[in-house]
Structures are given as structure tokens and as C-alpha cells.
Design an enzyme around this catalytic site. Structure first.
Site, PDB file in Angstrom:
ATOM      1  CB  ALA A  95      43.197  41.420  36.088  1.00 20.24           C
ATOM      2  CE  LYS A  96      49.201  35.868  37.493  1.00 19.88           C
ATOM      3  NZ  LYS A  96      48.685  35.198  35.387  1.00 19.88           N
ATOM      4  NE  ARG A  97      44.492  45.264  37.696  1.00 18.90           N
ATOM      5  CZ  ARG A  97      44.986  44.550  36.173  1.00 18.90           C
ATOM      6  NH1 ARG A  97      45.499  44.258  36.143  1.00 18.90           N
ATOM      7  NH2 ARG A  97      44.297  45.457  35.335  1.00 18.90           N
TER       8      ARG A  97
END
Lengths: 275, 275
Positions: A95-97
């Protein structure tokens, strides 16, 4: 899940393969499009065909969000299907949050509690207070971008700061954060020669390695420089496995591709650990 | 939407206020909890009460994702409500996305096409090919993190590289990317003295400025150093406005708080532009 459980699964399956689930309606077999939820049917078939060869699945959230509410429902069905049927599997929300503290807490709830993933990928740019809310979850893992597999990795990640590349500074700084034992790192396979340097900084951490297959990385090179005495690698392959065929044989073909990777991994594990 | 339209809206409303929608079930007025979709009711009331005082709304995706499918439905209802009723409003999906090219393309589809936001926030760590897929959308804007408002901003963003802080390098490099005219930047209000330096690098770009209000930044300081001859600022306030009251008067109190900010903005615009 604990890293010990993940390690045991790796030794048992003789595999450290993670299958990336990047389902694209324009790429999945056309015969699935007539079903009610083509992407779930696709994911389910891929999972059923490969779960004994892989230790992890990594749904890429973008490929679900692109389909809006329907996509988010499919994401939930996919993670529930894995958790219910294959509880030994290590699940990664790719998700690369990352955001300010109170926002990162909400993302952590979304992926660790609501969806019940074992781990989530995060970006480091906003620093300590953007990552620590994820690290607060016990037996959940936060996989932070260090050195990525794309061309743009050289825009900022390899710039020299404090006498070393930024990605090394990111690794070093992150070790000082609270609950840093819950960190893993993304390191791209397309840059195998960097693994030796990275292992000097994070000798014990699991590294999630994209870039094998479609992106051109070499498994043996990655293992040569990146493997530690607990294996410490999760090697991701997505397109090369899930899109091996667009026909009705897609799941069988996916299994064949996954088996090729697993067999190569088994050979490496046997030679290194005499398992 | 074009930047010219955004500029005209700013002059017309005498406001460059963006209201952040960070809806948290534990913080919204309790009387809303009995409704079918409390967060949508909350957002709708805030929007109805403030739309003539604000030029933008910025739903923070984390606060929707934390509620799973139901949250994503609420996010969609919220953006549709704004687009249908207040088409002049500039909408920002505060999502902090960014991944390899084919994945970023899917995120761009999710926010620009499926949800129809005017803009989305992205993180720079993965470089050019992680951002350019967003920039390819005409009359859509990609708001990249430069210098954020949190403490962790000093972990990496202000490290010196090539003789300058990383965030300045990020700004400079991004100007070379394809369709860079579609870039805006996040610059935190808590660091007003940095705006003068930033304006030397990106004199014409819109800057999205969080950190006014709950995070402690000063509006007049930000404007002194950050405003350009097209205003060029979108100042975000979330908690100070949306959580002004937990009572049934929450929307009225939100309007009062928004009005205070708008009046201060009107004063600044009048003195600077004699509008």
C-alpha cells in the site's frame, strides 16, 4: 504472525516466494470476465494453485482501488480467503502508505485490524512519527521502502547525505525508532550488488525483494548477497507468475512458473542450510 | 479544473481555505452515530456549512479506509456530493500514494477517474516514474510532498544532499519531469521561514499548506513568505474547523471557525491585491 513462524514456514515449504497479486481486468483471462467478481475468481485460482509453493501473498492495493468500492470488496474477500484457508501464509498489503501520526494510525487500523493483514508497506519520506504508529502493532510488520526496484530509485534514494546514500541513512535511522523490531524493508532485486552493504546495516531484518521476473532481477545474485542465517528474504514475483497464461490453463501455468522459482529456492536453501 | 479556475474562485470567495475532512467516529458529534452513515452525514453538514468560505476540500483517505468497505463507500458518497452540488470546489484526495509506474497508473485511475478528484497527494521517495503516471492526466493535479508539517520531516527531508536540503532537491528534480506543470507541493505551515527559499525554486506552483490550527502554524507568516502574485496557496485546516464542537451545533461552529480563517484571508488578499 511472528518472524519465527515465517522462518519455519520457509524451511517447511523450501520456499521464500511471495506471489504479488496485481490483478488487472485487461490482463486476466477473458473467460473470467463473465463471473460476478472476476478479480476475486482470478486471485482465488492463483492462490489455490500456488499456496504450497509460496509463503506469502502481496495484494497491491492500487489494483483494487482502481475499481472503487467493488475493488475494495474484492480486496477484503481476497485477504479473508487467504486468512481462512491458509492461515500459515504471510500476507502483505502493498500500500506504500505513510502520513502524520494520527493519520498513519488510521492506516494501520485499516490494514492490521479491519483487513487483518500481517504486514503493510510504507514510505519513509515523512520520518519517524509517520511510521511508528504502524510499529506499535504486535506481531504485525511494517515493510518500509529502502531501495526500490524502479528507475526512479536513483532520483533520491541514492543521493549522498551524511557521507552515505539516502537509503542507507533511512535504514540506519529507522533502527532507532520505537518497536523497530517490527520493521522489514523493501530492497529491489534489480540492484543485487547493493545487498551486501544493506546487510551490514540490517543483518537480521527480513527484506521484501521485488524485481525478480518481469523487472529483470536475478534470484541467485540476490541470495548470494542478501540471505542471512535465518534466510531473511521474501522474494516477490507477480507478473511472471500470475500472467503466465491468459487461457483457461492460467492457474496451472501460474503453478508451473511458481514451481520453477520454488525449485530454484529449494536448491539455494539446500546448499546454504543443508535442510 | 484548471489553476486559472482555482485562482478565480479564490478571488471571488476571498478565501484560499481548504477544509480537511479527517472524520473519526470517536470525535464526531455523538448524535450522528444513530444515522445510517454517520461520517457521510458529518461531512455533508460540514460541507453545507462552509462551502462558500472554502475553495477546496481534502478528504484524508486513511480516515475512510480505517472503516473498510463502508469507509470507501462513504468516501465515494462524499466526493460525489461535492462534485454534484459544488462543482467549483477543488477536491484533494489526501492519499500520499506512489509506487512503480504501472501501479501509480492504477492509483491515478482510482482517484482521478473512478472517484473523480481534481487532485491527489503523492510521496516522492520512489522518484520520477512513480509520479509521472499521475502527471499524465490533463487538468488534474498531483500534489507532491516536499516539506511536511510533522516532526519527522527533519529525519530525512532536511538532510543535506548536493549542498542543499533533500526537499529542495525534490522540488528541483520534479520540475524536470514530464507534465510538471501539473505539480503542486505540500509545504507545512509550521515552517514558515522555509517558504522564501521554496518560492525561489517553485515561484509559480500552488502550495498546499497543512499545519495551520491544531498543528500550530501561523497564517500571516505563511502568506508573508509563501504567497505569489496568483496567491499560489491553499491553506488546509481540519481539526480546528471540523471538531469545533461535538454538539448538535457542530456545523454552525465549524462555519464560525471557517469564517474566522476566511476573514483573515480576505484581509491578507485585500492588502496584497487590492481586490
Amino acid at each position: 504472525m511472528t518472524t519465527q513462524q515465517l522462518h519455519e514456514q520457509i524451511l517447511q515449504k523450501k520456499s521464500f516466494l511471495c506471489v504479488g497479486l496485481d490483478p488487472d481486468l485487461s490482463k486476466i483471462p477473458p473467460h473470467l470476465l463473465a463471473t460476478e467478481d472476476p478479480i476475486f475468481e482470478f486471485n482465488k485460482a492463483i492462490i489455490d494453485a500456488t499456496h504450497d509453493l509460496a509463503v506469502g501473498y502481496k495484494p497491491n492495493t492500487a489494483f483494487f482501488e482502481a475499481y472503487g468500492i467493488k475493488g475494495w470488496i474484492t480486496l477484503q474477500k481476497t485477504i479473508e480467503y487467504i486468512n481462512q484457508n491458509f492461515p500459515e501464509i504471510f500476507t502483505i498489503a502493498d500500500a506504500k502508505r505513510g502520513d502524520i501520526g494520527n493519520t498513519s494510525s488510521m492506516y494501520a487500523k485499516a490494514f492490521f485490524e479491519d483487513l487483518n493483514f500481517d504486514s503493510v508497506t510504507v514510505a519513509p519520506y515523512m520520518g519517524k512519527d509517520s511510521v511508528e504508529p504502524f510499529l506499535a502493532f504486535e506481531n504485525k510488520f511494517t515493510i518500509m521502502l529502502a531501495l526500490t526496484s524502479n528507475e526512479g530509485a536513483f532520483d533520491f534514494q541514492t543521493l549522498i547525505t551524511n557521507g552515505k546514500e539516502l537509503y542507507k541513512q533511512v535504514l540506519e535511522t529507522s533502527k532507532t525508532w520505537k518497536n523497530s523490531q517490527n520493521l522489514m524493508y523493501v530492497v529491489g532485486a534489480t540492484k543485487a550488488e547493493y545487498f551486501a552493504e544493506i546487510r551490514k546495516i540490517v543483518p537480521d531484518s527480513f527484506l521484501l525483494v521485488p524485481g525478480i521476473g518481469a523487472q529483470g532481477g536475478s534470484l541467485s545474485e540476490v541470495c548470494k548477497y542478501g540471505m542471512n542465517d535465518k534466510v531473511g528474504l521474501l522474494v516477490n514475483s507477480a507478473r511472471a507468475i500470475i500472467y503466465a497464461s491468459k487461457g483457461t490453463d492460467f492457474a496451472d501455468r501460474a503453478r508451473e512458473e511458481a514451481l520453477l522459482v520454488q525449485k530454484e529456492m529449494e536448491g539455494i536453501l539446500n546448499s546454504k542450510f543443508q535442510v
